[in-house]
Design an enzyme around this catalytic site. Structure first.
Site, PDB file in Angstrom:
ATOM      1  N   THR A 172       0.770  -1.429  -0.056  1.00  0.00           N
ATOM      2  CA  THR A 172       0.011  -0.039  -0.007  1.00  0.00           C
ATOM      3  C   THR A 172       0.870   1.081  -0.001  1.00  0.00           C
ATOM      4  O   THR A 172       1.873   1.396   0.849  1.00  0.00           O
ATOM      5  CB  THR A 172      -0.979   0.059   1.318  1.00  0.00           C
ATOM      6  N   PHE A 174       1.231   5.356   0.755  1.00  0.00           N
ATOM      7  CA  PHE A 174       0.524   6.215   1.604  1.00  0.00           C
ATOM      8  C   PHE A 174       1.219   7.586   1.344  1.00  0.00           C
ATOM      9  O   PHE A 174       2.422   7.648   0.902  1.00  0.00           O
ATOM     10  CB  PHE A 174       0.806   6.004   3.037  1.00  0.00           C
TER      11      PHE A 174
END
Length: 280
Positions: A172, A174
C-alpha cells in the site's frame, strides 16, 4: 508541535503500522474517518496525517482523490508499506481449532486460498484492527481475525499463521500530509510532484496537454481521472510526476500543461520513497 501523526482506523490498523514504520518517534493518533484525520492536522491536534491512496492488489483507495484537493493540506512525503496478513487468535489456540476468520472484505479476498485450504469460513468485519479487537473481546477459541502483527500485540492475540496473503507483493502506498507545503530539494531518491488539473474543452485536449511531459522527458508515474461534483462533463485529473517544479524540464512541461487547462493545483512536492523503484 504536537509530535502526533493522525491516521484513519483503530489502533493496529495497517495505517497505524505505516505511522510506526515511517515516523517511529511520533505518537499515532487514531481517527474514525479520513476526514477526521485531515481535520486533526488542519486544527493543530496533529502535525501530520498518514493517508492510504492505492494498493498494488486492489487499486486506488475509494474517495481519497476527492478529499486531497479539498483538504487544505499539502503532501510532504510518501511511504510504501508491505501488507502482511496474519491469522490472529486467542492465546493457546491451535490452527485446527479455527472455524471462522473475520476481517475487512478486501483482506478476506486476499487470503482466499489459505482459508479454503484450512476449511475456515469468512465473515466480514468493519476493518482489520476492529476485527482483532472483536476476537479478543468475544473470547471464542474458534474465531480468528486477519490483521497485522501490530494488531495482535495491541489486543493480546497470538499469530497462529503468518504472512498468509495470496499475493506476495501486496503493498500500500501512503501519502503524508501537513498544514504547510515543503518545496525544498530533499531526499536521496529523487523528488515527486503531485498535481490535479482540469482541461479546457478542446479537441484532443488530454493528448495535447500531456505532450509537454513527453517532449521534455518528464516521467509521469500516475494519471487518473474522476468526475467532480457528480457532473459527467466536469473531469479532474490527478497526476504524479518525477522531478521538482523548478527543474527546467518540469517547468517547461507545466507551462505547456497550463496552456491547455483551466486550473492546475500542485498538491505537494516531496522525496520519493526508496521502495518506489524496488522490484516487488
Amino acid at each position: 508541535m504536537t509530535n502526533r501523526i493522525a491516521f484513519q482506523g483503530e489502533p493496529g490498523a495497517y495505517s497505524h503500522q505505516a505511522c510506526v514504520e515511517t515516523y517511529p518517534r511520533m505518537e499515532p493518533l487514531p481517527c474514525r474517518t479520513f476526514e477526521d484525520a485531515i481535520a486533526a492536522v488542519r486544527e493543530g491536534r496533529a502535525d501530520l496525517a498518514m493517508l492510504p491512496v492505492e494498493n498494488s492488489t486492489f487499486g486506488r483507495v475509494a474517495d481519497i482523490h476527492h478529499l486531497l484537493p479539498e483538504s487544505g493540506l499539502h503532501i510532504v512525503g510518501e511511504a510504501f508499506v508491505r501488507v502482511h496478513i496474519n491469522l490472529l487468535a486467542l492465546p493457546g489456540v491451535r490452527l485446527d481449532e479455527i472455524e471462522t476468520a473475520m476481517s475487512h472484505t478486501m483482506l478476506l479476498g486476499q487470503c482466499r486460498a489459505f482459508l479454503e485450504r484450512h476449511g475456515i469460513h469468512r465473515v466480514t468485519g468493519a476493518d482489520t484492527a476492529g476485527s482483532a479487537r472483536h476476537v479478543a473481546e468475544e473470547g471464542r477459541p474458534e474465531l480468528a481475525a486477519l490483521a497485522s502483527e501490530l494488531a495482535g500485540d495491541i489486543y493480546g492475540l497470538d499469530v497462529i499463521a503468518q504472512h498468509i496473503e495470496d499475493e506476495g507483493t501486496n503493498t500500500t502506498r501512503f501519502l503524508v500530509m501537513a498544514r504547510e507545503p515543503d518545496f525544498a530539494e530533499r531526499g536521496e531518491n529523487g523528488i515527486m510532484t503531485t498535481l490535479v488539473f482540469r482541461l479546457r474543452s478542446i479537441p484532443a485536449g488530454l493528448y495535447k496537454a500531456l505532450g509537454g511531459f513527453a517532449t521534455n522527458g518528464v516521467n509521469m508515474t500516475k494519471l487518473e481521472s474522476y468526475m467532480v461534483g457528480g457532473n459527467f462533463n466536469v473531469v479532474q485529473f490527478y497526476a504524479d510526476i518525477e522531478g521538482h517544479p523548478d527543474e527546467p524540464a518540469v517547468a517547461r512541461a507545466l507551462d505547456e500543461l497550463d496552456y491547455f487547462t483551466s486550473d492546475i493545483t500542485i498538491l505537494g512536492v516531496y522525496p520519493a520513497d526508496p521502495r518506489r523503484h524496488e522490484e516487488n
